[in-house]
Design a protein around this motif. Structure first.
Motif, mmCIF file in Angstrom:
data_model
loop_
_atom_site.group_PDB
_atom_site.id
_atom_site.type_symbol
_atom_site.label_atom_id
_atom_site.label_comp_id
_atom_site.label_asym_id
_atom_site.label_seq_id
_atom_site.Cartn_x
_atom_site.Cartn_y
_atom_site.Cartn_z
ATOM 1 N N GLU A 36 24.584 13.314 -6.801
ATOM 2 C CA GLU A 36 23.536 12.289 -6.767
ATOM 3 C C GLU A 36 22.701 12.280 -8.038
ATOM 4 N N ARG A 37 22.558 13.433 -8.683
ATOM 5 C CA ARG A 37 21.801 13.506 -9.940
ATOM 6 C C ARG A 37 22.673 13.161 -11.145
ATOM 7 N N GLY A 38 23.961 12.948 -10.921
ATOM 8 C CA GLY A 38 24.862 12.625 -12.029
ATOM 9 C C GLY A 38 25.187 13.817 -12.903
ATOM 10 N N GLU A 39 25.253 15.015 -12.299
ATOM 11 C CA GLU A 39 25.457 16.238 -13.068
ATOM 12 C C GLU A 39 26.850 16.826 -12.878
ATOM 13 N N ILE A 40 27.807 15.978 -12.479
ATOM 14 C CA ILE A 40 29.175 16.432 -12.256
ATOM 15 C C ILE A 40 30.043 16.042 -13.453
ATOM 16 N N VAL A 61 29.212 28.977 4.660
ATOM 17 C CA VAL A 61 29.302 28.966 3.198
ATOM 18 C C VAL A 61 29.626 27.560 2.697
ATOM 19 N N LYS A 62 30.562 26.921 3.349
ATOM 20 C CA LYS A 62 30.967 25.576 2.937
ATOM 21 C C LYS A 62 29.791 24.611 2.994
ATOM 22 N N GLU A 63 28.987 24.695 4.064
ATOM 23 C CA GLU A 63 27.848 23.784 4.215
ATOM 24 C C GLU A 63 26.829 23.977 3.102
ATOM 25 N N ILE A 64 26.562 25.221 2.721
ATOM 26 C CA ILE A 64 25.601 25.494 1.647
ATOM 27 C C ILE A 64 26.031 24.803 0.359
ATOM 28 N N TYR A 65 27.282 25.042 -0.031
ATOM 29 C CA TYR A 65 27.722 24.536 -1.329
ATOM 30 C C TYR A 65 28.109 23.062 -1.284
ATOM 31 N N ALA A 66 28.463 22.551 -0.128
ATOM 32 C CA ALA A 66 28.684 21.114 0.000
ATOM 33 C C ALA A 66 27.375 20.359 -0.246
ATOM 34 N N LYS A 67 26.276 20.914 0.289
ATOM 35 C CA LYS A 67 24.971 20.285 0.089
ATOM 36 C C LYS A 67 24.563 20.355 -1.380
ATOM 37 N N LYS A 68 24.746 21.527 -1.991
ATOM 38 C CA LYS A 68 24.388 21.678 -3.404
ATOM 39 C C LYS A 68 25.232 20.752 -4.288
ATOM 40 N N LEU A 69 26.526 20.664 -3.949
ATOM 41 C CA LEU A 69 27.419 19.798 -4.711
ATOM 42 C C LEU A 69 26.997 18.342 -4.588
ATOM 43 N N GLN A 70 26.640 17.907 -3.378
ATOM 44 C CA GLN A 70 26.230 16.532 -3.166
ATOM 45 C C GLN A 70 24.965 16.216 -3.958
ATOM 46 N N GLU A 71 24.054 17.161 -4.014
ATOM 47 C CA GLU A 71 22.823 16.966 -4.790
ATOM 48 C C GLU A 71 23.149 16.796 -6.270
ATOM 49 N N MET A 72 24.096 17.574 -6.773
ATOM 50 C CA MET A 72 24.505 17.438 -8.168
ATOM 51 C C MET A 72 25.161 16.086 -8.420
#
Length: 403
Positions: free
Chosen positions: A28-32, A15-26
């Motif tokens: 990188e897109r400046g959506e945090i 679970v952590k790996e899934i959302y860590a990847k999604k979070l990193q993508e966000m």
């Protein structure tokens, strides 16, 4: 089984790996979102991360969020009624303050009856699926708030989106659906939260009459601002022609909770049908008391509204003169449209360095190419506050090549 349910070390890692990847993508897109910490009450100025800042990022249009009369009403109610509500209002009951608040909402909205919800989001998420069903159709403005969009998604009705404030497109779509569905519901914000423009309710209700459609207006950003404080339907003089008057206490009214006004039978139906009312624990009695006081102030102290508009007009005029793009703003929501995520973020950072608290609004909250800073002017801002903010904008705008 561990992986499926996220139980145990292996599941938690997966679970952590899934959302860590999604979070990193966000990231990188400046959506945090960078969340700032308030160290005291919100107002025209506030302590943010330990530093006094001029606040241009709050919905507190009439500067009521820290009004001593709201605090006094809340404290007195807490001493009399306690704090927690016990359970959902439908099960545990509610104090007489709620009955009084419902009557005051009806007076404020100029309707037969009123109903309060735990939040403004809950009004839309619960009411829209309650008042529509299979065999109905909903026509929604393309820039409606996310709570409206989610409410529509929860409905079993058909959904059709019309171009933003485009009455020709709305008319075309009404012609297409007329006679093919049991009920037609037109849903729109009164004031659109990102551009600060106003829905043409006079034209919308005219089309609704022609095609026998119902009209649902979420006036979260219009209350306390337009129509002598009563909102966008009052601004256009169409109070009687709007069927569902939705609003919130969390913006110009300076408090918390959502509301809806309408005919008595309509409100009673919603009270007994909307799941977000029936299944949500109500807010504390102290909040109801503060809400009552805020409605009283908004309906009697019209000078606050005048000061708000004086500040808004001064601020927008100066930004326009500098050469900033303030879009379609017609209200105290005054965007500075940058059109680039990185530049919007850099502009916000530079303004922060100058003591101005604003936030960048980027995709997915707005379309790519329309990234911006959303400024929200307050009735409590002084000319000194606004001039300091304007000087910071001019300095940063020139450095970034925006003006």
């Amino acid at each position: 089984m561990y992986i499926l349910y996220g139980v145990g070390f292996m599941g938690k890692t997966w679970v952590k790996e899934i959302y860590a990847k999604k979070l990193q993508e966000m990231i990188e897109r400046g959506e945090i979102w960078e969340i700032r910490r308030l160290n005291g009450p919100t107002g025209p100025r506030a302590l943010v991360n330990g530093r006094e800042m001029i606040i241009l990022s709050s919905n507190n249009y009439l500067n009521l969020a820290n009004d001593p009369r709201l605090k006094k009403a809340a404290i007195e109610a807490m001493e009399k009624y306690g704090w927690g509500p016990g359970a959902v209002w439908a099960i545990a009951g509610y104090h007489e303050l709620l009955d009084e608040l419902h009557r005051k909402i009806a007076e404020f909205k100029r309707t037969e009856a009123g109903l309060v919800f735990p939040t403004g989001f809950a009004v839309n998420a619960g009411t829209i699926p309650a008042i529509t069903e299979q065999g109905d159709v909903i026509l929604s403005d393309e820039l409606n708030h996310g709570s409206i969009i989610d409410g529509i998604r929860l409905s079993r009705a058909e959904k059709i989106v019309y171009k933003h404030c485009d009455m020709s497109d709305l008319e075309d779509k009404l012609r297409q659906v007329h006679g093919k569905y049991n009920k037609i519901l037109i849903v729109t914000d009164g004031v659109f939260s990102m551009d600060g423009d106003i829905a043409p309710l006079d034209k919308i209700v005219k089309l609704a009459r022609e095609f026998n459609a119902m009209v649902y207006v979420d006036d979260a950003h219009g209350e306390g601002v337009l129509g002598d404080g009563h909102g966008s339907p009052a601004h256009f003089g169409v109070d009687d022609e709007v069927d569902f008057h939705v609003g919130t206490f969390s913006k110009a009214l300076g408090s918390s909770g959502g509301m809806i006004g309408g005919d008595y039978e309509v409100i009673e139906f919603i009270r007994n049908k909307a799941r977000t009312w029936l299944l949500s624990t109500g807010f504390p009695p102290a909040v109801a008391a503060a809400n009552l006081k805020s409605l009283e102030i908004v309906m009697t102290e019209k000078d606050r509204i005048r000061r708000l508009w004086d500040n808004r007009n001064y601020f927008k005029k100066r930004l326009d003169e500098m050469g900033f793009n303030t879009g379609k703003s017609q209200t105290p929501i005054v965007p500075v449209i940058v059109g680039d995520t990185k530049k919007a973020r850099e502009l916000a950072r530079m303004l922060w360095d100058e003591g101005i608290f604003v936030v960048p609004i980027v995709y997915p909250m707005v379309a790519r190419g329309t990234e911006r800073i959303r400024n929200q002017v307050n009735a409590g801002h002084t000319k000194e506050d606004l001039d300091k903010a304007l000087a910071a904008y001019e300095k940063a705008g020139k450095k970034l090549g925006l003006i």
